[in-house]
Scaffold this motif. Structure first.
Motif, PDB file in Angstrom:
ATOM      1  N   MET A   1      54.552 -32.177  49.161  1.00  0.00           N
ATOM      2  CA  MET A   1      53.963 -32.601  47.901  1.00  0.00           C
ATOM      3  C   MET A   1      54.801 -33.737  47.336  1.00  0.00           C
ATOM      4  SD  MET A   1      51.295 -30.663  47.315  1.00  0.00           S
ATOM      5  CE  MET A   1      50.638 -28.988  47.392  1.00  0.00           C
ATOM      6  N   LEU A   2      54.188 -34.924  47.203  1.00  0.00           N
ATOM      7  CA  LEU A   2      54.905 -36.104  46.738  1.00  0.00           C
ATOM      8  C   LEU A   2      54.433 -36.578  45.369  1.00  0.00           C
ATOM      9  CD1 LEU A   2      54.773 -38.215  50.034  1.00  0.00           C
ATOM     10  CD2 LEU A   2      56.563 -36.620  49.313  1.00  0.00           C
ATOM     11  N   THR A   3      53.266 -36.141  44.937  1.00  0.00           N
ATOM     12  CA  THR A   3      52.614 -36.710  43.765  1.00  0.00           C
ATOM     13  C   THR A   3      52.845 -35.857  42.529  1.00  0.00           C
ATOM     14  OG1 THR A   3      50.888 -37.513  45.252  1.00  0.00           O
ATOM     15  CG2 THR A   3      50.439 -37.607  42.893  1.00  0.00           C
ATOM     16  N   PRO A   4      53.422 -36.422  41.470  1.00  0.00           N
ATOM     17  CA  PRO A   4      53.598 -35.647  40.233  1.00  0.00           C
ATOM     18  C   PRO A   4      52.257 -35.258  39.628  1.00  0.00           C
ATOM     19  CG  PRO A   4      54.928 -37.662  40.217  1.00  0.00           C
ATOM     20  CD  PRO A   4      53.966 -37.783  41.362  1.00  0.00           C
ATOM     21  N   GLY A   5      52.289 -34.291  38.742  1.00  0.00           N
ATOM     22  CA  GLY A   5      51.075 -33.869  38.053  1.00  0.00           C
ATOM     23  C   GLY A   5      51.421 -32.961  36.894  1.00  0.00           C
ATOM     24  N   THR A   6      50.431 -32.643  36.104  1.00  0.00           N
ATOM     25  CA  THR A   6      50.631 -31.677  35.022  1.00  0.00           C
ATOM     26  C   THR A   6      50.792 -30.284  35.617  1.00  0.00           C
ATOM     27  OG1 THR A   6      48.271 -31.221  34.808  1.00  0.00           O
ATOM     28  CG2 THR A   6      49.150 -33.079  33.533  1.00  0.00           C
ATOM     29  N   ALA A  28      59.777 -33.239  48.270  1.00  0.00           N
ATOM     30  CA  ALA A  28      60.798 -34.213  48.659  1.00  0.00           C
ATOM     31  C   ALA A  28      61.854 -34.341  47.559  1.00  0.00           C
ATOM     32  CB  ALA A  28      60.147 -35.563  48.946  1.00  0.00           C
ATOM     33  N   ASP A  29      62.794 -35.265  47.743  1.00  0.00           N
ATOM     34  CA  ASP A  29      63.875 -35.472  46.778  1.00  0.00           C
ATOM     35  C   ASP A  29      64.068 -36.971  46.581  1.00  0.00           C
ATOM     36  OD1 ASP A  29      66.002 -35.012  45.064  1.00  0.00           O
ATOM     37  OD2 ASP A  29      67.462 -34.631  46.641  1.00  0.00           O
ATOM     38  N   HIS A  30      63.069 -37.597  45.948  1.00  0.00           N
ATOM     39  CA  HIS A  30      63.127 -39.030  45.666  1.00  0.00           C
ATOM     40  C   HIS A  30      62.858 -39.266  44.187  1.00  0.00           C
ATOM     41  CE1 HIS A  30      63.334 -40.378  49.831  1.00  0.00           C
ATOM     42  NE2 HIS A  30      62.343 -39.554  50.140  1.00  0.00           N
ATOM     43  N   LEU A  31      63.519 -40.257  43.610  1.00  0.00           N
ATOM     44  CA  LEU A  31      63.218 -40.618  42.231  1.00  0.00           C
ATOM     45  C   LEU A  31      61.759 -41.066  42.138  1.00  0.00           C
ATOM     46  CD1 LEU A  31      66.430 -42.594  41.186  1.00  0.00           C
ATOM     47  CD2 LEU A  31      65.948 -40.142  41.015  1.00  0.00           C
ATOM     48  N   GLY A  32      61.097 -40.642  41.064  1.00  0.00           N
ATOM     49  CA  GLY A  32      59.688 -40.963  40.895  1.00  0.00           C
ATOM     50  C   GLY A  32      58.758 -39.916  41.462  1.00  0.00           C
ATOM     51  N   MET A  33      59.318 -38.936  42.153  1.00  0.00           N
ATOM     52  CA  MET A  33      58.526 -37.825  42.694  1.00  0.00           C
ATOM     53  C   MET A  33      58.939 -36.533  41.987  1.00  0.00           C
ATOM     54  SD  MET A  33      58.403 -38.686  46.773  1.00  0.00           S
ATOM     55  CE  MET A  33      57.880 -40.304  47.332  1.00  0.00           C
ATOM     56  N   PHE A  55      62.203 -30.900  51.284  1.00  0.00           N
ATOM     57  CA  PHE A  55      61.983 -31.659  52.524  1.00  0.00           C
ATOM     58  C   PHE A  55      62.191 -33.139  52.270  1.00  0.00           C
ATOM     59  CE2 PHE A  55      59.651 -33.553  56.037  1.00  0.00           C
ATOM     60  CZ  PHE A  55      60.009 -32.731  57.078  1.00  0.00           C
ATOM     61  N   VAL A  56      63.409 -33.586  52.399  1.00  0.00           N
ATOM     62  CA  VAL A  56      64.634 -32.813  52.362  1.00  0.00           C
ATOM     63  C   VAL A  56      65.448 -33.299  51.177  1.00  0.00           C
ATOM     64  CG1 VAL A  56      64.780 -32.322  54.831  1.00  0.00           C
ATOM     65  CG2 VAL A  56      65.781 -34.432  53.976  1.00  0.00           C
ATOM     66  N   LEU A  57      66.405 -32.477  50.738  1.00  0.00           N
ATOM     67  CA  LEU A  57      67.275 -32.929  49.668  1.00  0.00           C
ATOM     68  C   LEU A  57      68.161 -34.061  50.157  1.00  0.00           C
ATOM     69  CD1 LEU A  57      68.634 -29.707  47.923  1.00  0.00           C
ATOM     70  CD2 LEU A  57      66.653 -31.103  47.292  1.00  0.00           C
ATOM     71  N   ASN A  58      68.336 -35.049  49.310  1.00  0.00           N
ATOM     72  CA  ASN A  58      69.310 -36.109  49.541  1.00  0.00           C
ATOM     73  C   ASN A  58      70.656 -35.565  49.087  1.00  0.00           C
ATOM     74  OD1 ASN A  58      71.010 -38.314  49.382  1.00  0.00           O
ATOM     75  ND2 ASN A  58      69.631 -39.578  48.168  1.00  0.00           N
ATOM     76  N   THR A  59      71.489 -35.129  50.018  1.00  0.00           N
ATOM     77  CA  THR A  59      72.735 -34.472  49.612  1.00  0.00           C
ATOM     78  C   THR A  59      73.668 -35.414  48.860  1.00  0.00           C
ATOM     79  OG1 THR A  59      73.648 -34.866  51.830  1.00  0.00           O
ATOM     80  CG2 THR A  59      72.705 -32.699  51.390  1.00  0.00           C
ATOM     81  N   GLY A  60      73.450 -36.735  48.995  1.00  0.00           N
ATOM     82  CA  GLY A  60      74.248 -37.672  48.219  1.00  0.00           C
ATOM     83  C   GLY A  60      74.043 -37.536  46.722  1.00  0.00           C
ATOM     84  N   PHE A  61      72.916 -36.938  46.308  1.00  0.00           N
ATOM     85  CA  PHE A  61      72.645 -36.710  44.892  1.00  0.00           C
ATOM     86  C   PHE A  61      73.330 -35.455  44.355  1.00  0.00           C
ATOM     87  CE2 PHE A  61      68.146 -38.854  44.829  1.00  0.00           C
ATOM     88  CZ  PHE A  61      68.743 -40.105  44.852  1.00  0.00           C
TER      89      PHE A  61
END
Length: 281
Positions: A1-6, A28-33, A55-61
């Motif tokens: 699931m990549l798309t934000p929603g209510t 996922a683990d991206h800004l904006g998602m 899927f998957v966490l960016n461990t750098g964050f």
């Protein structure tokens, strides 16, 4: 699931994924998602059967100690349905937006390894929580060696990340990565191999496979039509053809766990039904 929603939209999409027969709902683990952990808790409240994963966490964050708290809490609130997916992270621009240093590749892998080690007790449920399966995603040798030692699931992206961008791996190149990984498992002395995952980038249901493949030629000018149709990350054809392709991916590469992006959720649903024997021939 990549798309934000209510909230209602999110819950409805998760229920729809369950209705279509998906085994996991992944974030996922991206800004904006969508933010991973609250999204998974909400998904758990809306569904009963699917497992829920990052899927998957960016461990750098993530600071490992704080991540362990997130994992333990989310595993408890989802009644043990959590699967933790970890990767090194690869998008420099996101680190710059977040004000977090984007480390060189070797240091990113090192941070991933330290995170896996520090989360070991949490993942095993040593503090009274449920056991949480670990997925590690990547194609590089150091990440694959780490996955060979620790992962319940090893995930392949089917792409190669460079300073210039992303190039796709041909079927033969991906087979080589899988073969190398199996060698790392033998070196690690594993008695039970990890499950293998592949991220599928597109699902296109069509009766004209060459026409669909032609759309990708400008995106990958180093490939011809035959190589594009053979790319494991593309599932193109009629529903029966795609179902056969899924079986072939398992036999050829060992992929028994496929991830599709949310835009393909409806298109892939009939393929799931056919594979499970509930669809007409």
């Amino acid at each position: 699931m990549l798309t934000p929603g209510t909230g209602p939209e999110w819950r409805a999409r998760c229920r729809r994924a369950e209705e279509l027969g998906y085994d996991l709902i992944l974030v996922a683990d991206h800004l904006g998602m969508p933010a991973p952990f609250p999204s998974l808790v909400a998904a758990a409240a809306a569904t009963t059967r699917p497992r829920l994963g990052t899927f998957v966490l960016n461990t750098g964050f993530w600071n490992p100690a704080l991540l362990a708290r997130e994992v333990a809490t989310t595993a408890a609130l989802t009644d043990g349905r959590l699967e933790l997916g970890l990767g090194t992270g690869y998008v420099r621009a996101e680190h710059e937006r977040a004000g977090i240093p984007f480390l060189p590749p070797g240091e990113r892998v090192g941070h991933l390894a330290r995170t896996v080690e520090e989360l070991a007790g949490t993942l095993k449920g040593e503090e009274g929580g449920p056991r949480t399966p670990l997925l590690i995603g990547g194609n590089g040798e150091r990440v694959l060696r780490l996955a060979a030692r620790h992962a319940d699931v090893t995930a392949f992206s089917g792409g190669r990340f460079t300073g210039e961008g992303v190039t796709v791996l041909t079927a033969e190149e991906l087979a080589g990565r899988v073969e190398s990984y199996r060698g790392f498992e033998r070196e690690a002395g594993r008695t039970t191999p990890a499950e293998l995952n592949l991220l599928v980038q597109r699902v296109i249901v069509t009766e004209d496979r060459p026409a669909a493949a032609a759309e990708f030629l400008p995106l990958a000018p180093y490939l011809d039509e035959e190589l594009i149709l053979d790319l494991p990350i593309l599932l193109i054809g009629t529903v029966p053809e795609i179902a056969d392709r899924v079986k072939a991916l398992r036999e050829r590469f060992g992929f028994s766990y496929l991830t599709v992006l949310d835009r393909a959720m409806e298109a892939f649903g009939p393929v799931i039904a056919r594979l499970r024997g509930s669809a007409p021939s």
